[in-house]
Design a protein around this motif. Structure first.
Motif, PDB file in Angstrom:
ATOM      1  N   PRO A 103      34.253  37.663  39.886  1.00 25.74           N
ATOM      2  CA  PRO A 103      35.173  36.226  41.518  1.00 25.74           C
ATOM      3  C   PRO A 103      36.128  36.846  42.247  1.00 25.74           C
ATOM      4  O   PRO A 103      36.162  36.529  43.295  1.00 25.74           O
ATOM      5  N   ALA A 104      37.111  37.701  41.111  1.00 28.29           N
ATOM      6  CA  ALA A 104      37.906  38.475  42.376  1.00 28.29           C
ATOM      7  C   ALA A 104      37.320  38.915  43.979  1.00 28.29           C
ATOM      8  O   ALA A 104      38.099  38.684  44.364  1.00 28.29           O
ATOM      9  N   ALA A 105      36.180  39.954  43.391  1.00 31.06           N
ATOM     10  CA  ALA A 105      36.096  40.335  44.325  1.00 31.06           C
ATOM     11  C   ALA A 105      35.329  39.075  45.933  1.00 31.06           C
ATOM     12  O   ALA A 105      35.170  40.328  46.641  1.00 31.06           O
ATOM     13  N   ALA A 106      34.615  38.629  44.974  1.00 32.97           N
ATOM     14  CA  ALA A 106      34.140  37.730  46.365  1.00 32.97           C
ATOM     15  C   ALA A 106      35.092  36.639  46.484  1.00 32.97           C
ATOM     16  O   ALA A 106      35.243  36.262  48.148  1.00 32.97           O
ATOM     17  N   ASP A 128      34.326  50.572  34.678  1.00 29.79           N
ATOM     18  CA  ASP A 128      34.495  51.166  35.495  1.00 29.79           C
ATOM     19  C   ASP A 128      33.270  50.661  35.757  1.00 29.79           C
ATOM     20  O   ASP A 128      32.562  50.401  37.278  1.00 29.79           O
ATOM     21  N   ARG A 129      32.145  50.245  35.424  1.00 31.00           N
ATOM     22  CA  ARG A 129      31.029  49.239  35.451  1.00 31.00           C
ATOM     23  C   ARG A 129      31.032  48.254  36.225  1.00 31.00           C
ATOM     24  O   ARG A 129      30.083  48.338  37.639  1.00 31.00           O
ATOM     25  N   LEU A 130      31.717  46.992  35.660  1.00 33.36           N
ATOM     26  CA  LEU A 130      31.976  46.517  36.907  1.00 33.36           C
ATOM     27  C   LEU A 130      32.586  46.389  37.881  1.00 33.36           C
ATOM     28  O   LEU A 130      32.144  45.501  38.882  1.00 33.36           O
ATOM     29  N   GLU A 131      33.980  47.140  37.806  1.00 31.10           N
ATOM     30  CA  GLU A 131      33.994  47.622  39.163  1.00 31.10           C
ATOM     31  C   GLU A 131      32.779  48.347  40.253  1.00 31.10           C
ATOM     32  O   GLU A 131      33.154  48.046  41.422  1.00 31.10           O
ATOM     33  N   ALA A 132      32.328  49.066  39.926  1.00 30.72           N
ATOM     34  CA  ALA A 132      30.800  50.050  40.234  1.00 30.72           C
ATOM     35  C   ALA A 132      30.082  49.594  40.768  1.00 30.72           C
ATOM     36  O   ALA A 132      29.890  48.857  41.970  1.00 30.72           O
ATOM     37  N   LYS A 138      36.249  47.801  47.524  1.00 33.85           N
ATOM     38  CA  LYS A 138      37.775  46.735  47.289  1.00 33.85           C
ATOM     39  C   LYS A 138      38.322  48.364  46.681  1.00 33.85           C
ATOM     40  O   LYS A 138      37.983  49.246  46.329  1.00 33.85           O
ATOM     41  N   THR A 139      39.555  48.446  46.872  1.00 35.86           N
ATOM     42  CA  THR A 139      40.075  48.132  45.838  1.00 35.86           C
ATOM     43  C   THR A 139      41.127  48.189  45.214  1.00 35.86           C
ATOM     44  O   THR A 139      41.015  46.672  44.649  1.00 35.86           O
ATOM     45  N   LEU A 140      40.598  48.591  42.978  1.00 38.00           N
ATOM     46  CA  LEU A 140      41.057  47.641  41.991  1.00 38.00           C
ATOM     47  C   LEU A 140      42.056  48.975  41.680  1.00 38.00           C
ATOM     48  O   LEU A 140      41.799  49.381  41.369  1.00 38.00           O
ATOM     49  N   LEU A 141      43.544  48.050  41.549  1.00 38.79           N
ATOM     50  CA  LEU A 141      44.500  49.093  41.155  1.00 38.79           C
ATOM     51  C   LEU A 141      45.150  48.057  39.334  1.00 38.79           C
ATOM     52  O   LEU A 141      44.883  46.789  39.498  1.00 38.79           O
TER      53      LEU A 141
END
Length: 264
Positions: A103-106, A128-132, A138-141
């Motif tokens: 949801p954050a990426a959306a 890592d898998r969720l980010e991919a 997007k950039t996840l910090l």
């Protein structure tokens, strides 16, 4: 399945109460047992093997004693490490907690997302898998902020909140490359939504805080759709730690409908 069979919500401490609050909105009649493994804190500092063995063992014994209809691991660290093993051990549905990266990426408009969790959570391959999968482009910090757990529990107990850990966690995110562009922050520990107001104030306007509590509750409700509930006894809070320490949470726990406190 007996109508009085409870939903078992398991957490390291009391952060999982944020999940229970959302679940009450969807299943107000469901019997609940909330279990806090306070004797095992902090999970974020343990090895993955230690966490997996402890969580699977405890939930196995709790399942035998309390006969729940479903178990919810309301802890990101425990879920990202032990969810698979617990599902092998238990013969009931098991719902885990994962960082709300999807949801954050959306939501993000700048494309830069902050993630606050325990040190163990932020390093997990699962993240890592969720980010991919959901945050491509997007950039996840990520920042490990276990020091936020203590002020979250203090706030729940009605004690003054030390804002220094909040300021430090936000400063750490902002100091990363592109940190100034963060417009969405994932609260990847169920304790952290207890500090939503403090984190929001420090992050400033224009930053959205996202956690997974509502989504977890919806998943539980979906899996239990059509089942009959009969709360024929008080909902219970269980701790693996000292009972005296847990009893100090009586007013807060009662606010979540947990009116009986026992030691496991």
């Amino acid at each position: 399945m007996e109508a009085n069979s409870p939903i078992l919500i398991f957490d390291t401490g009391v952060g999982g109460l944020t999940v229970l609050a959302e679940l009450r909105n969807l299943l107000p009649d469901a019997p609940v047992i909330f279990a806090a493994d306070q004797a095992g804190l902090p999970y974020g500092e343990k090895s993955e093997a230690e966490v997996a063995a402890r969580v699977a063992g405890l939930l196995g014994r709790m399942s035998e004693r309390y006969r729940p209809r479903l178990a919810c691991i309301a802890c990101n660290t425990a879920s990202t490490i032990a969810l698979g093993m617990v599902r092998e051990v238990l013969e009931i549905p098991v719902v885990g907690t994962v960082p709300a990266i999807k949801p954050a990426a959306a939501m993000t408009e700048t494309g830069v997302i902050g993630l606050l969790g325990t040190k163990a959570t932020i390093r997990q391959p699962y993240v890592d898998r969720l980010e991919a999968e959901f945050a491509q482009g997007k950039t996840l910090l990520r920042h490990g902020a276990p020091e936020l757990v203590e002020p979250a529990e203090a706030k729940l107990r009605g004690k003054p909140v030390d804002l220094a850990p909040v300021r430090n966690a936000v400063a750490a995110l902002r100091a990363m490359p592109r940190g100034a562009e963060i417009d969405t922050v994932v609260l990847a520990c169920t304790h952290f939504p207890l500090l939503r107001a403090e984190l929001a104030a420090e992050l400033g306007d224009g930053v959205t805080l996202v956690d997974g509590a509502a989504g977890i509750a919806r998943r539980v409700a979906h899996l239990l759709d059509g089942q009959v509930f009969d709360r024929d006894r008080e909902d219970m809070a269980v701790t693996t730690g000292p009972l005296d320490d847990f009893v100090s949470l009586t007013p807060a726990l009662a606010g979540y409908g947990l009116t009986r406190i026992v030691r496991f």
